[in-house]
Design a protein around this motif. Structure first.
Motif, mmCIF file in Angstrom:
data_model
loop_
_atom_site.group_PDB
_atom_site.id
_atom_site.type_symbol
_atom_site.label_atom_id
_atom_site.label_comp_id
_atom_site.label_asym_id
_atom_site.label_seq_id
_atom_site.Cartn_x
_atom_site.Cartn_y
_atom_site.Cartn_z
ATOM 1 N N HIS A 72 -41.054 -33.436 79.396
ATOM 2 C CA HIS A 72 -41.222 -33.564 78.130
ATOM 3 C C HIS A 72 -42.520 -34.048 77.843
ATOM 4 O O HIS A 72 -43.270 -33.952 76.851
ATOM 5 C CB HIS A 72 -39.893 -34.330 77.339
ATOM 6 C CG HIS A 72 -40.207 -34.462 75.884
ATOM 7 N ND1 HIS A 72 -39.896 -33.467 75.158
ATOM 8 C CD2 HIS A 72 -40.430 -35.445 75.014
ATOM 9 C CE1 HIS A 72 -40.052 -33.762 74.065
ATOM 10 N NE2 HIS A 72 -40.400 -34.937 73.782
ATOM 11 N N ARG A 73 -42.844 -35.299 78.682
ATOM 12 C CA ARG A 73 -44.053 -35.919 78.608
ATOM 13 C C ARG A 73 -45.204 -35.192 79.059
ATOM 14 O O ARG A 73 -46.470 -35.133 78.474
ATOM 15 C CB ARG A 73 -43.959 -37.303 79.394
ATOM 16 C CG ARG A 73 -43.275 -38.377 78.943
ATOM 17 C CD ARG A 73 -43.465 -39.636 79.725
ATOM 18 N NE ARG A 73 -42.931 -39.675 80.855
ATOM 19 C CZ ARG A 73 -41.663 -40.053 81.412
ATOM 20 N NH1 ARG A 73 -40.736 -40.474 80.486
ATOM 21 N NH2 ARG A 73 -41.441 -39.986 82.576
ATOM 22 N N TRP A 74 -45.099 -34.495 80.200
ATOM 23 C CA TRP A 74 -46.098 -33.416 80.553
ATOM 24 C C TRP A 74 -46.547 -32.323 79.367
ATOM 25 O O TRP A 74 -47.579 -32.052 79.327
ATOM 26 C CB TRP A 74 -45.858 -32.971 82.002
ATOM 27 C CG TRP A 74 -45.967 -33.668 83.013
ATOM 28 C CD1 TRP A 74 -45.119 -34.582 83.780
ATOM 29 C CD2 TRP A 74 -47.419 -34.126 83.473
ATOM 30 N NE1 TRP A 74 -45.881 -35.396 84.800
ATOM 31 C CE2 TRP A 74 -47.333 -35.232 84.681
ATOM 32 C CE3 TRP A 74 -48.673 -33.774 83.286
ATOM 33 C CZ2 TRP A 74 -48.218 -35.536 85.317
ATOM 34 C CZ3 TRP A 74 -49.633 -34.027 84.214
ATOM 35 C CH2 TRP A 74 -49.258 -35.213 85.279
ATOM 36 N N ILE A 75 -45.534 -31.858 79.050
ATOM 37 C CA ILE A 75 -45.877 -30.731 78.084
ATOM 38 C C ILE A 75 -46.299 -31.151 76.799
ATOM 39 O O ILE A 75 -47.021 -30.865 76.028
ATOM 40 C CB ILE A 75 -44.205 -30.152 77.822
ATOM 41 C CG1 ILE A 75 -43.686 -29.507 78.951
ATOM 42 C CG2 ILE A 75 -44.363 -29.002 76.836
ATOM 43 C CD1 ILE A 75 -44.595 -28.168 79.436
ATOM 44 N N GLY A 76 -45.784 -32.556 76.287
ATOM 45 C CA GLY A 76 -46.460 -33.214 75.183
ATOM 46 C C GLY A 76 -47.966 -33.305 75.630
ATOM 47 O O GLY A 76 -48.714 -33.217 74.629
ATOM 48 N N GLY A 77 -48.377 -33.745 76.973
ATOM 49 C CA GLY A 77 -49.791 -33.740 76.992
ATOM 50 C C GLY A 77 -50.411 -32.614 76.842
ATOM 51 O O GLY A 77 -51.656 -32.379 76.490
ATOM 52 N N ALA A 78 -49.827 -31.377 77.417
ATOM 53 C CA ALA A 78 -50.355 -29.995 77.366
ATOM 54 C C ALA A 78 -50.591 -29.675 75.971
ATOM 55 O O ALA A 78 -51.516 -28.679 75.672
ATOM 56 C CB ALA A 78 -49.368 -29.022 78.256
ATOM 57 N N LEU A 79 -49.472 -29.983 75.066
ATOM 58 C CA LEU A 79 -49.722 -29.716 73.689
ATOM 59 C C LEU A 79 -50.796 -30.383 73.047
ATOM 60 O O LEU A 79 -51.610 -29.575 72.251
ATOM 61 C CB LEU A 79 -48.298 -30.215 72.897
ATOM 62 C CG LEU A 79 -48.333 -29.875 71.595
ATOM 63 C CD1 LEU A 79 -48.656 -28.463 71.344
ATOM 64 C CD2 LEU A 79 -47.196 -30.423 70.968
ATOM 65 N N VAL A 80 -50.874 -31.703 73.393
ATOM 66 C CA VAL A 80 -52.386 -32.323 72.809
ATOM 67 C C VAL A 80 -53.424 -31.515 73.165
ATOM 68 O O VAL A 80 -54.450 -31.182 72.502
ATOM 69 C CB VAL A 80 -52.398 -33.761 73.463
ATOM 70 C CG1 VAL A 80 -53.871 -34.334 72.923
ATOM 71 C CG2 VAL A 80 -50.962 -34.516 72.609
ATOM 72 N N VAL A 81 -53.711 -31.242 74.602
ATOM 73 C CA VAL A 81 -54.873 -30.351 75.196
ATOM 74 C C VAL A 81 -54.981 -29.064 74.272
ATOM 75 O O VAL A 81 -55.884 -28.797 74.052
ATOM 76 C CB VAL A 81 -54.592 -30.308 76.702
ATOM 77 C CG1 VAL A 81 -55.943 -29.232 76.940
ATOM 78 C CG2 VAL A 81 -54.742 -31.589 77.243
ATOM 79 N N ALA A 82 -53.887 -28.238 74.220
ATOM 80 C CA ALA A 82 -54.097 -27.001 73.295
ATOM 81 C C ALA A 82 -54.389 -27.181 72.061
ATOM 82 O O ALA A 82 -55.202 -26.391 71.544
ATOM 83 C CB ALA A 82 -52.702 -26.554 73.341
ATOM 84 N N VAL A 83 -54.061 -28.266 71.362
ATOM 85 C CA VAL A 83 -54.408 -28.527 69.985
ATOM 86 C C VAL A 83 -55.992 -28.839 70.040
ATOM 87 O O VAL A 83 -56.739 -28.562 69.295
ATOM 88 C CB VAL A 83 -53.671 -29.760 69.357
ATOM 89 C CG1 VAL A 83 -54.113 -30.110 67.942
ATOM 90 C CG2 VAL A 83 -52.288 -29.061 69.178
ATOM 91 N N VAL A 84 -56.437 -29.531 70.764
ATOM 92 C CA VAL A 84 -57.778 -30.002 71.055
ATOM 93 C C VAL A 84 -58.683 -28.768 71.379
ATOM 94 O O VAL A 84 -59.793 -28.601 70.587
ATOM 95 C CB VAL A 84 -57.901 -31.210 72.272
ATOM 96 C CG1 VAL A 84 -59.550 -31.225 72.521
ATOM 97 C CG2 VAL A 84 -57.512 -32.337 71.705
ATOM 98 N N VAL A 85 -58.057 -27.933 72.271
ATOM 99 C CA VAL A 85 -59.046 -26.783 72.313
ATOM 100 C C VAL A 85 -59.119 -25.994 71.220
ATOM 101 O O VAL A 85 -60.007 -25.389 70.833
ATOM 102 C CB VAL A 85 -58.349 -25.995 73.398
ATOM 103 C CG1 VAL A 85 -59.028 -24.542 73.817
ATOM 104 C CG2 VAL A 85 -58.632 -26.591 74.694
ATOM 105 N N HIS A 86 -57.762 -25.792 70.455
ATOM 106 C CA HIS A 86 -57.832 -24.952 69.130
ATOM 107 C C HIS A 86 -58.516 -25.317 68.192
ATOM 108 O O HIS A 86 -59.681 -24.623 67.663
ATOM 109 C CB HIS A 86 -56.344 -24.962 68.616
ATOM 110 C CG HIS A 86 -55.996 -24.411 67.465
ATOM 111 N ND1 HIS A 86 -56.252 -22.857 67.533
ATOM 112 C CD2 HIS A 86 -55.712 -24.571 66.465
ATOM 113 C CE1 HIS A 86 -55.803 -22.346 66.295
ATOM 114 N NE2 HIS A 86 -55.682 -23.414 65.649
ATOM 115 N N VAL A 87 -58.778 -26.861 67.796
ATOM 116 C CA VAL A 87 -59.687 -27.299 67.059
ATOM 117 C C VAL A 87 -61.043 -27.303 67.124
ATOM 118 O O VAL A 87 -62.105 -26.790 66.501
ATOM 119 C CB VAL A 87 -59.049 -28.612 66.561
ATOM 120 C CG1 VAL A 87 -60.213 -29.453 65.498
ATOM 121 C CG2 VAL A 87 -57.742 -28.660 66.077
ATOM 122 N N ALA A 88 -61.307 -27.623 68.474
ATOM 123 C CA ALA A 88 -62.723 -27.682 68.985
ATOM 124 C C ALA A 88 -63.290 -26.410 68.919
ATOM 125 O O ALA A 88 -64.555 -26.398 68.815
ATOM 126 C CB ALA A 88 -62.861 -28.423 70.509
ATOM 127 N N GLY A 89 -62.573 -25.299 69.450
ATOM 128 C CA GLY A 89 -63.289 -24.038 69.496
ATOM 129 C C GLY A 89 -63.560 -23.739 67.975
ATOM 130 O O GLY A 89 -64.410 -22.958 67.648
#
Length: 200
Positions: A72-89
């Motif tokens: 759950h913690r690792w997926i949460g971290g992956a979710l943050v990364v995905a959102v950052v990539v989404h917004v940054a792009g």
């Protein structure tokens, strides 16, 4: 035990089918690589939002207890990364639109829901880093409250966006996210009630 592979296959299909449908969208022909990356990062983030309540409720075979919490913690971290990539792009490809979205002045109806969900995801990540200082009860209340905001904001945002995601598969994924979240919240509430009753 035999249902384990079926559960994993169903989860993989729930996430991968919308991604595959989006990959076949004719709209991609008019998009640049960075914009496409940002869009698919958003789709992946929605899929990860589905995984989180399933992990929290211990519904995924082989990932209960400590393993489930760690995942759950690792997926949460992956979710943050995905959102950052989404917004940054999206920021790089269209800064004015992103500024309007972050300032809640965008004319598009889906923007505020996405921004609210984004900040809620970042808030959960921050709270996770401060978990030991907050206490278990405060953490649970804050985490569950923000989870509701994340799910609601993400689902409304996704449903209102008219882009590369195919309508039916997108609706299916959003419905599963809502159903999983409602299920785990109901089960956790029931477990707390049973625990209180047993402690009397």
């Amino acid at each position: 035990m035999r249902s384990g592979p079926l559960i994993w296959a169903a989860l993989a299909a729930a996430i991968c089918v919308p991604i595959a449908a989006a990959a076949a969208s004719p709209l991609l022909a008019w998009r640049g690589p960075l914009y496409i990356l940002a869009g698919f990062a958003g789709i992946l983030a929605l899929g990860l939002v589905l995984v989180q309540p399933l992990l929290a409720g211990g519904y995924l075979p082989g990932l209960s207890g400590y393993r489930g919490r760690r995942a759950h913690r690792w997926i949460g971290g992956a979710l943050v990364v995905a959102v950052v990539v989404h917004v940054a792009g999206l920021w790089i490809t269209s800064p004015p639109d992103m500024i309007d979205a972050l300032l809640f002045t965008s004319p598009t109806p889906f923007s505020p829901f996405g921004v609210i969900a984004m900040w809620a995801i970042f808030a959960v990540a921050l709270l996770a880093a401060l978990r030991r200082r907050l206490g278990l009860r405060t953490w649970r209340i804050a985490h569950m409250s923000l989870a509701v905001v994340i799910v609601a904001g993400s689902v409304v945002h996704a449903m209102l966006v008219e882009g590369t995601m195919e309508t039916m598969t997108k609706a299916m994924l959003c419905a599963l996210v809502l159903a999983a979240t409602i299920k785990v919240m109901a089960d956790l509430r029931l477990l707390r009630r049973v625990g209180k009753a047993a402690g009397r």
